[in-house]
Each structure stands twice: as structure tokens, then as C-alpha cells.
Design a protein around this motif. Structure first.
Motif, PDB file in Angstrom:
ATOM      1  N   VAL A 186       0.865  -1.194   0.000  1.00 22.33           N
ATOM      2  CA  VAL A 186       0.000   0.000   0.000  1.00 22.33           C
ATOM      3  C   VAL A 186       0.901   1.243   0.000  1.00 22.33           C
ATOM      4  O   VAL A 186       0.685   2.192  -0.754  1.00 22.33           O
ATOM      5  CB  VAL A 186      -0.957  -0.008   1.214  1.00 22.33           C
ATOM      6  CG1 VAL A 186      -1.610   1.353   1.405  1.00 22.33           C
ATOM      7  CG2 VAL A 186      -2.012  -1.091   1.046  1.00 22.33           C
ATOM      8  N   MET A 187       1.950   1.200   0.832  1.00 26.11           N
ATOM      9  CA  MET A 187       2.864   2.349   0.886  1.00 26.11           C
ATOM     10  C   MET A 187       3.573   2.552  -0.450  1.00 26.11           C
ATOM     11  O   MET A 187       3.825   3.683  -0.867  1.00 26.11           O
ATOM     12  CB  MET A 187       3.873   2.151   2.023  1.00 26.11           C
ATOM     13  CG  MET A 187       3.207   2.297   3.383  1.00 26.11           C
ATOM     14  SD  MET A 187       4.337   1.981   4.742  1.00 26.11           S
ATOM     15  CE  MET A 187       5.420   3.379   4.584  1.00 26.11           C
ATOM     16  N   LEU A 188       3.868   1.447  -1.136  1.00 15.03           N
ATOM     17  CA  LEU A 188       4.507   1.567  -2.457  1.00 15.03           C
ATOM     18  C   LEU A 188       3.558   2.248  -3.451  1.00 15.03           C
ATOM     19  O   LEU A 188       3.968   3.098  -4.241  1.00 15.03           O
ATOM     20  CB  LEU A 188       4.916   0.172  -2.963  1.00 15.03           C
ATOM     21  CG  LEU A 188       5.657   0.139  -4.291  1.00 15.03           C
ATOM     22  CD1 LEU A 188       7.032   0.803  -4.173  1.00 15.03           C
ATOM     23  CD2 LEU A 188       5.835  -1.299  -4.792  1.00 15.03           C
ATOM     24  N   THR A 189       2.273   1.878  -3.395  1.00 13.36           N
ATOM     25  CA  THR A 189       1.327   2.520  -4.334  1.00 13.36           C
ATOM     26  C   THR A 189       1.151   3.996  -3.977  1.00 13.36           C
ATOM     27  O   THR A 189       0.970   4.828  -4.850  1.00 13.36           O
ATOM     28  CB  THR A 189      -0.057   1.833  -4.347  1.00 13.36           C
ATOM     29  OG1 THR A 189      -0.619   1.909  -3.030  1.00 13.36           O
ATOM     30  CG2 THR A 189       0.012   0.399  -4.783  1.00 13.36           C
ATOM     31  N   GLU A 190       1.203   4.304  -2.678  1.00 13.15           N
ATOM     32  CA  GLU A 190       1.065   5.715  -2.282  1.00 13.15           C
ATOM     33  C   GLU A 190       2.242   6.542  -2.820  1.00 13.15           C
ATOM     34  O   GLU A 190       2.064   7.651  -3.294  1.00 13.15           O
ATOM     35  CB  GLU A 190       1.007   5.841  -0.754  1.00 13.15           C
ATOM     36  CG  GLU A 190      -0.316   5.362  -0.186  1.00 13.15           C
ATOM     37  CD  GLU A 190      -0.308   5.241   1.348  1.00 13.15           C
ATOM     38  OE1 GLU A 190      -1.350   4.852   1.889  1.00 13.15           O
ATOM     39  OE2 GLU A 190       0.735   5.511   1.982  1.00 13.15           O
ATOM     40  N   GLU A 191       3.426   5.970  -2.732  1.00  7.98           N
ATOM     41  CA  GLU A 191       4.601   6.684  -3.246  1.00  7.98           C
ATOM     42  C   GLU A 191       4.606   6.679  -4.769  1.00  7.98           C
ATOM     43  O   GLU A 191       4.982   7.656  -5.398  1.00  7.98           O
ATOM     44  CB  GLU A 191       5.902   6.034  -2.718  1.00  7.98           C
ATOM     45  CG  GLU A 191       7.149   6.733  -3.224  1.00  7.98           C
ATOM     46  CD  GLU A 191       8.457   6.166  -2.667  1.00  7.98           C
ATOM     47  OE1 GLU A 191       8.472   5.010  -2.209  1.00  7.98           O
ATOM     48  OE2 GLU A 191       9.464   6.898  -2.715  1.00  7.98           O
ATOM     49  N   GLY A 192       4.179   5.566  -5.353  1.00  5.25           N
ATOM     50  CA  GLY A 192       4.271   5.373  -6.807  1.00  5.25           C
ATOM     51  C   GLY A 192       5.574   4.667  -7.107  1.00  5.25           C
ATOM     52  O   GLY A 192       6.640   5.090  -6.633  1.00  5.25           O
TER      53      GLY A 192
END
Ligand code: PLP
Length: 396
Positions: free
Chosen positions: A268-274
Motif C-alpha cells: 500500500v505504501m509503495l502505491t502511495e509513493e508510486g
């Protein structure tokens, strides 16, 4: 026996993995355990598969975390795709290519080795020669990001060669995933495995994998049973489902429920960062660290063109006991950096900038701490210039 709770020290992890774990992720691990077939858990599993597809840049339906570390992802790829009597072309330019050879041989197959020097990428010309010389080969296996040296190989070209020679590709992306581009569909990768403890910055112990339709077809049409019951994807698919969401789930093993909450949070954190921003952050932090280390006078092992931003191999200065430096960094600065392996043992440090570790404060901490320790040991380094060189990149 009288034992008390284990309280680990708080370290900064700048070795070859595990990397620092974000507090948000540690909090996710502490959420209440539920059943591994609980409907809400199954919904989370479906989301986890979609998140892993995002990280691997694939639409492969068989994209799941294996319930064990990166080595189990490696074994999953080999035991499912290699059968007794097969020939596999294996590229070795560091420690992990050697483990691939072991895997092939334990499957009862023959490994045709393509050797490159440690610190160099896999040479596509040698791979092409090996594939031409062995038309019976059914798989090409290589390590995208060799953690033992810090060298990046050209996965796109190698996968193209595999397809041109009717081979499936097995790609080790344990250190590359989320740190540098990994394009499973774009490069036509057939089987890929990673680890959670590197650029995903999750706790160790899970191995995301993804398999193409060509690979699934081979797994489903094997002549020999997969020798590992636990890693047999024909069985594992019964639990994870081999299609989209909503597939019926059968018990195979008890999933590491809380560890999967952690991976879900990391993704989820990876998708938030991109993911593109994650690649760019790793590159930026590497550029700053490199500027500082080079200003100090330390030399990189790998050519700039093939260097991994997330794993920086540098030579220890002549006459300096490198293990003593690592011990002082750990004891005096709570800072872990990695030792050299194999041919590089005693000569090289491996400085990781992976996942949550790849932040400016860690770049500066590492440069300051190294300079302080090397300075006190009278190492032949340039003093007082490293952080300024890094700052110039960080503030650019
Ligand atoms: N492959 C590579 C390139 C690695 O760097 C590692 C671990 O460092 C592995 C495989 C094995 O992963 P694990 O230690 O999680 O089993």
C-alpha cells in the motif's frame, strides 16, 4: 530456565538486507490475528495479489507471496519449472547464480554455466552462445540484481534471448524489485521471485513470485510430480486461487497471517509513493552517497553503467581491517553495513540503500560515521568533504 522478552537494539540497516522497516508496517504486524480462511482475510489476499501485480508490473494471474524467504521463491521457480533430465542455462556472476546451479542439479537436471567475473553484469553474448550450443535447453536462469556484488544485468535482453531460443526465463529479483525497474510483462519474464526484506522494506520471510501463462502451462503439464510438496504450485494455487478474486480456497498450509498484513501495508505504501518515484528515490540517494564516498576517496567495485543504486560495493582502503570498521559502526553508531562475500570478503563493504533505508538522513549518517571511524584509524581518506559532496546532490 528464566528468560525475559527480547528487546532488539534500534539500528540503521544499511547492509544487503534486511532494510529498515517503516513504523507503519511494524504496527500492521501487530493487528489481531484472524483465520487464514476467514472471508476478510481472503479479501485481503486478493488485494495483496493485485498489489503484487502492481509491483511486478504484470497481469499474471499467478502472482502471490510464497510463505517463506527469497530462497523459497527461488526453489519454487526451479522445482516447478525444471524436471529430471532437463538442461538449464544458468548465469553466474556472484553468489546467487551459484545457488541457482544448486537448485537445477537438485531437480535432477543439467546446469550449463555461463560465467562472468564478480562485479560484472551477465554478458548477453555468452548467453546467446550457450543457448545456441544447447538447443535442448528449456530454461534460462539469471540474477537481475546480484546482491553479492552490486551489479545489475540487462534482464530485458536476456529474456528476449530466452524466448528466441524457446526457453522460459527464471529471474531473481530479490534485490531489484521496487529499487530499479522490473517489467515482468514488458520484458516477457516467465518466472520471477523476490524477497520482502530489501526494497519493499518489509520484514524478512516472504517471497513474492509471479508466473506467466507459458510457465503455468509447463507446470500443469509436467511428467514428474514436483518433488517439493510445500512448493508445488499446483497445490499452492488451491489456496491462493489461480484466477481473479472470489476463487474458492482450500487449505494447503497455514499462511503467515500477520506477516502478510505487513506485506500488504508495504505494498500500500509503495502505491502511495508510486513505483516510479520509488525507483527515482533509490537513484537519488545512491547519487548522493556515491558523491560522498568518492569525495572521501573510496572506489566503487562495479562500473557506473551497471551499478545498482540500492547496493553499493566499495573497496575498503588499503591497510585497514574492514571488519573492525563494521564493528565500530555497529557498536558506536548503531549502523549496520555489509561485508564482502566470496572473492570480496575482507576487501569490500556492501552499503545498502534499500526501501525505507533510502533516505537522506541515512546517507549523511553513513558518510559521517564512516569518516569518523576511518579518520580515527588513520585511513588514507580525504576528510571534511564527503557530506558537502552529498549535500550538493541532495539539495539539487
Ligand atoms: N537471491 C538474492 C539475489 C538475494 O540477495 C537473496 C538474499 O539476500 C536471496 C536470493 C535469498 O533470499 P533469502 O535470504 O530471503 O532467502
Amino acid at each position: 530456565m528464566v528468560a525475559s522478552s527480547f528487546q532488539p537494539p534500534v539500528r540503521t540497516l544499511m547492509g544487503p538486507g534486511p532494510s529498515d522497516v517503516h513504523p507503519r508496517l511494524l504496527a500492521a504486524l501487530a493487528r489481531p490475528t484472524i483465520g487464514h480462511l476467514d472471508p476478510q482475510f481472503v479479501t485481503m489476499m486478493d488485494e495483496l495479489k493485485a498489489l503484487l501485480q502492481y509491483a511486478f508490473r504484470t497481469e499474471n494471474r499467478l502472482t502471490i507471496p510464497v510463505s517463506a524467504p527469497g530462497s523459497a521463491g527461488m526453489e519454487t521457480a526451479f522445482v516447478n519449472l525444471v524436471q529430471p533430465g532437463d538442461t538449464v542455462v544458468v548465469c553466474r556472476n556472484g553468489v546467487f547464480g551459484g545457488r541457482m546451479k544448486e537448485n537445477v542439479e537438485r531437480c535432477g537436471a543439467t546446469a550449463v554455466m555461463v560465467e562472468d567475473d564478480w562485479g560484472r553484469p551477465v554478458d548477453p553474448n555468452k548467453v546467446e552462445d550457450a543457448l545456441k550450443a544447447h538447443p535442448e535447453a528449456s530454461v534460462l536462469a539469471f540474477v537481475h540484481a546480484e546482491t553479492s556484488t552490486g551489479a545489475r544485468s540487462d534482464a530485458e535482453t536476456l529474456c528476449r534471448l530466452a524466448h528466441q531460443h524457446d526457453c522460459l526465463s527464471i529471474v531473481d529479483a530479490v534485490t531489484s524489485l521496487a529499487g530499479i525497474p522490473v517489467e515482468v510483462d514488458g520484458w516477457g519474464i516467465d518466472a520471477i521471485y523476490s524477497g520482502t526484506q530489501k526494497c519493499l522494506s518489509c520484514t524478512p520471510g516472504l517471497s513474492p513470485v509471479s508466473f506467466s501463462e507459458r510457465a503455468i502451462e509447463r507446470i500443469q503439464n509436467r511428467g514428474h510430480k514436483v518433488q517439493s510438496w510445500f512448493l508445488d504450485l499446483n497445490l499452492v494455487m488451491g489456496y491462493w486461487g489461480n484466477g481473479g478474486g472470489g476463487a474458492k480456497r482450500a487449505y494447503h498450509h497455514t499462511a503467515p497471517v500477520n506477516a502478510l498484513y505487513g506485506l500488504h501495508e508495504a505494498l500500500v505504501m509503495l502505491t502511495e509513493e508510486g513505483i516510479e518515484n520509488s525507483w527515482a528515490r533509490h537513484r537519488h540517494m545512491h547519487d548522493a552517497l556515491r558523491a560522498g564516498l568518492e569525495a572521501m576517496g573510496l572506489a566503487f567495485v562495479v562500473d557506473a553503467e551497471h551499478r545498482l543504486p540500492q547496493l553499493n560495493s566499495v573497496r575498503a582502503p588499503e591497510g585497514i581491517e574492514e571488519a573492525q570498521v563494521r564493528a565500530r559502526l555497529l557498536n558506536e553508531f548503531n549502523l549496520e553495513i555489509g561485508a564482502g562475500l566470496g572473492d570480496f570478503a575482507g576487501k569490500v563493504w556492501r552499503i545498502g540503500l534499500m526501501g525505507y533505508t533510502a533516505r537522506r538522513e541515512n546517507v549523511l549518517l553513513c558518510l559521517n560515521a564512516l569518516e569518523a571511524v576511518l579518520g580515527e584509524m588513520n585511513a588514507p581518506i580525504e576528510r571534511g568533504v564527503a557530506t558537502a559532496a552529498a549535500q550538493r546532490i541532495l539539495s539539487a
